[in-house]
Design an enzyme around this catalytic site. Structure first.
Site, PDB file in Angstrom:
ATOM      1  N   HIS A  73      43.754  86.967  22.292  1.00 28.45           N
ATOM      2  CA  HIS A  73      43.670  86.799  23.739  1.00 28.45           C
ATOM      3  C   HIS A  73      42.478  85.924  24.127  1.00 28.45           C
ATOM      4  O   HIS A  73      41.480  85.841  23.394  1.00 28.45           O
ATOM      5  CB  HIS A  73      43.562  88.157  24.425  1.00 28.45           C
ATOM      6  N   GLU A  75      40.159  86.283  26.324  1.00 33.98           N
ATOM      7  CA  GLU A  75      38.890  86.978  26.502  1.00 33.98           C
ATOM      8  C   GLU A  75      38.166  87.172  25.163  1.00 33.98           C
ATOM      9  O   GLU A  75      36.962  86.942  25.060  1.00 33.98           O
ATOM     10  CB  GLU A  75      39.118  88.365  27.138  1.00 33.98           C
ATOM     11  N   CYS A  99      43.757  92.982  29.682  1.00 38.51           N
ATOM     12  CA  CYS A  99      44.501  94.127  29.163  1.00 38.51           C
ATOM     13  C   CYS A  99      43.485  95.184  28.707  1.00 38.51           C
ATOM     14  O   CYS A  99      42.281  94.908  28.649  1.00 38.51           O
ATOM     15  CB  CYS A  99      45.400  93.710  28.005  1.00 38.51           C
ATOM     16  N   CYS A 102      41.328  94.098  25.649  1.00 41.00           N
ATOM     17  CA  CYS A 102      40.293  93.129  26.000  1.00 41.00           C
ATOM     18  C   CYS A 102      39.198  93.787  26.835  1.00 41.00           C
ATOM     19  O   CYS A 102      38.026  93.442  26.713  1.00 41.00           O
ATOM     20  CB  CYS A 102      40.902  91.938  26.725  1.00 41.00           C
TER      21      CYS A 102
END
Length: 148
Positions: A73, A75, A99, A102
Protein backbone atom coordinates in the site's frame (compact mmCIF):
# COMPACT_ATOMS: atom_id res chain seq x y z
CA UNK A 1 4.33 42.29 4.71
CA UNK A 2 4.47 38.59 5.58
CA UNK A 3 1.84 36.40 3.96
CA UNK A 4 0.87 33.35 5.99
CA UNK A 5 -0.82 30.34 4.48
CA UNK A 6 -3.55 28.59 6.42
CA UNK A 7 -3.14 24.93 7.32
CA UNK A 8 -6.09 24.10 5.06
CA UNK A 9 -4.36 25.82 2.11
CA UNK A 10 -1.23 23.76 2.76
CA UNK A 11 -3.31 20.59 3.16
CA UNK A 12 -4.93 21.12 -0.25
CA UNK A 13 -1.55 21.60 -1.95
CA UNK A 14 -0.14 18.46 -0.31
CA UNK A 15 -3.25 16.46 -1.22
CA UNK A 16 -2.77 17.54 -4.85
CA UNK A 17 0.83 16.29 -4.70
CA UNK A 18 -0.41 12.96 -3.31
CA UNK A 19 -2.87 12.73 -6.22
CA UNK A 20 0.00 13.27 -8.66
CA UNK A 21 2.07 10.57 -6.93
CA UNK A 22 -0.85 8.15 -7.42
CA UNK A 23 -0.20 8.34 -11.17
CA UNK A 24 3.05 6.42 -10.62
CA UNK A 25 1.06 3.34 -9.62
CA UNK A 26 0.88 0.69 -12.33
CA UNK A 27 -2.31 -0.79 -10.86
CA UNK A 28 -4.86 -0.69 -13.69
CA UNK A 29 -7.88 -0.32 -11.37
CA UNK A 30 -6.89 1.48 -8.16
CA UNK A 31 -4.21 4.15 -8.05
CA UNK A 32 -3.37 5.39 -4.57
CA UNK A 33 -0.69 7.92 -3.76
CA UNK A 34 0.42 9.59 -0.58
CA UNK A 35 3.19 11.71 0.79
CA UNK A 36 4.67 12.12 4.21
CA UNK A 37 5.70 15.66 5.03
CA UNK A 38 8.31 15.46 7.77
CA UNK A 39 8.87 18.06 10.49
CA UNK A 40 11.53 19.79 8.36
CA UNK A 41 9.22 20.02 5.33
CA UNK A 42 10.80 17.13 3.41
CA UNK A 43 8.43 15.17 1.19
CA UNK A 44 8.51 11.37 1.02
CA UNK A 45 6.20 9.85 -1.64
CA UNK A 46 4.58 6.44 -1.76
CA UNK A 47 2.15 4.70 -4.09
CA UNK A 48 0.56 1.28 -4.29
CA UNK A 49 2.50 -1.29 -6.24
CA UNK A 50 4.60 -4.42 -6.20
CA UNK A 51 7.76 -4.65 -4.10
CA UNK A 52 10.91 -3.25 -5.64
CA UNK A 53 12.40 -6.56 -6.80
CA UNK A 54 9.21 -8.08 -8.25
CA UNK A 55 8.47 -7.34 -11.90
CA UNK A 56 5.34 -5.34 -12.75
CA UNK A 57 3.94 -7.98 -15.10
CA UNK A 58 0.67 -6.98 -16.77
CA UNK A 59 -0.82 -10.46 -16.30
CA UNK A 60 -0.19 -10.21 -12.52
CA UNK A 61 -1.59 -6.68 -12.34
CA UNK A 62 -4.75 -7.85 -14.10
CA UNK A 63 -5.19 -10.96 -11.90
CA UNK A 64 -6.92 -9.60 -8.77
CA UNK A 65 -5.77 -12.44 -6.49
CA UNK A 66 -2.10 -12.16 -7.47
CA UNK A 67 -2.23 -8.34 -7.48
CA UNK A 68 -3.64 -8.19 -3.95
CA UNK A 69 -1.11 -10.74 -2.73
CA UNK A 70 1.85 -8.72 -4.07
CA UNK A 71 0.75 -5.10 -3.59
CA UNK A 72 2.33 -2.82 -1.01
CA UNK A 73 0.00 0.00 0.00
CA UNK A 74 1.01 3.61 -0.64
CA UNK A 75 1.18 4.43 3.08
CA UNK A 76 3.61 1.60 3.84
CA UNK A 77 5.74 2.56 0.84
CA UNK A 78 5.99 6.19 2.03
CA UNK A 79 6.72 5.17 5.64
CA UNK A 80 9.50 2.87 4.44
CA UNK A 81 11.03 5.64 2.31
CA UNK A 82 10.80 8.25 5.08
CA UNK A 83 12.26 5.96 7.75
CA UNK A 84 12.87 7.77 11.05
CA UNK A 85 11.97 11.09 9.41
CA UNK A 86 8.31 9.99 9.43
CA UNK A 87 8.12 10.45 13.20
CA UNK A 88 6.03 13.51 14.00
CA UNK A 89 5.24 14.05 10.33
CA UNK A 90 1.95 14.24 8.48
CA UNK A 91 0.66 11.74 5.91
CA UNK A 92 -1.47 12.99 3.00
CA UNK A 93 -3.55 10.48 1.03
CA UNK A 94 -4.83 10.88 -2.52
CA UNK A 95 -7.95 8.89 -1.76
CA UNK A 96 -9.77 7.44 1.22
CA UNK A 97 -8.55 7.06 4.77
CA UNK A 98 -6.04 4.24 5.38
CA UNK A 99 -7.05 0.62 5.81
CA UNK A 100 -6.68 -0.90 9.28
CA UNK A 101 -3.30 -2.53 8.46
CA UNK A 102 -1.89 0.78 7.24
CA UNK A 103 -3.36 2.55 10.28
CA UNK A 104 -1.30 0.23 12.49
CA UNK A 105 1.84 1.09 10.48
CA UNK A 106 1.06 4.82 10.79
CA UNK A 107 0.78 4.53 14.57
CA UNK A 108 3.97 2.46 14.72
CA UNK A 109 5.85 5.09 12.66
CA UNK A 110 4.69 7.77 15.13
CA UNK A 111 3.15 10.05 12.53
CA UNK A 112 1.21 12.91 14.12
CA UNK A 113 -1.54 13.44 11.58
CA UNK A 114 -3.32 11.93 8.58
CA UNK A 115 -5.16 14.03 6.00
CA UNK A 116 -7.43 12.40 3.42
CA UNK A 117 -10.14 13.36 0.97
CA UNK A 118 -13.71 12.92 2.19
CA UNK A 119 -15.26 10.50 -0.25
CA UNK A 120 -18.13 8.07 -0.18
CA UNK A 121 -16.74 4.76 1.03
CA UNK A 122 -17.38 1.67 -1.04
CA UNK A 123 -19.59 -0.51 1.14
CA UNK A 124 -17.07 -3.38 1.09
CA UNK A 125 -14.48 -1.14 2.83
CA UNK A 126 -16.73 0.48 5.45
CA UNK A 127 -15.94 -1.95 8.30
CA UNK A 128 -12.19 -1.82 7.64
CA UNK A 129 -12.20 1.99 7.55
CA UNK A 130 -14.17 2.15 10.81
CA UNK A 131 -11.52 -0.04 12.44
CA UNK A 132 -8.77 2.12 10.94
CA UNK A 133 -10.30 5.26 12.46
CA UNK A 134 -10.42 3.54 15.84
CA UNK A 135 -6.75 2.44 15.55
CA UNK A 136 -5.65 5.97 14.67
CA UNK A 137 -7.64 7.32 17.60
CA UNK A 138 -5.98 4.84 19.99
CA UNK A 139 -2.58 5.90 18.67
CA UNK A 140 -3.48 9.57 19.21
CA UNK A 141 -3.10 10.29 15.49
CA UNK A 142 -5.20 13.22 14.30
CA UNK A 143 -7.35 12.35 11.28
CA UNK A 144 -8.53 15.28 9.18
CA UNK A 145 -10.89 14.53 6.32
CA UNK A 146 -11.11 17.34 3.76
CA UNK A 147 -14.46 17.89 2.10
CA UNK A 148 -16.61 16.21 4.73
Amino acid sequence: MIIERSQKDKDLVYLDIAKSVANLSKDPSTKVGCIIVDKEGGIHPGYNGFPQWIEDRSEWLEDREIKLMLTIHAEVNAIKKAGKLAEGGCLYLSTLIPCQNCAIQIVHAKLSRVVAWGQVLPRRWAEDMTKAKWILEQGKINLDIIGE
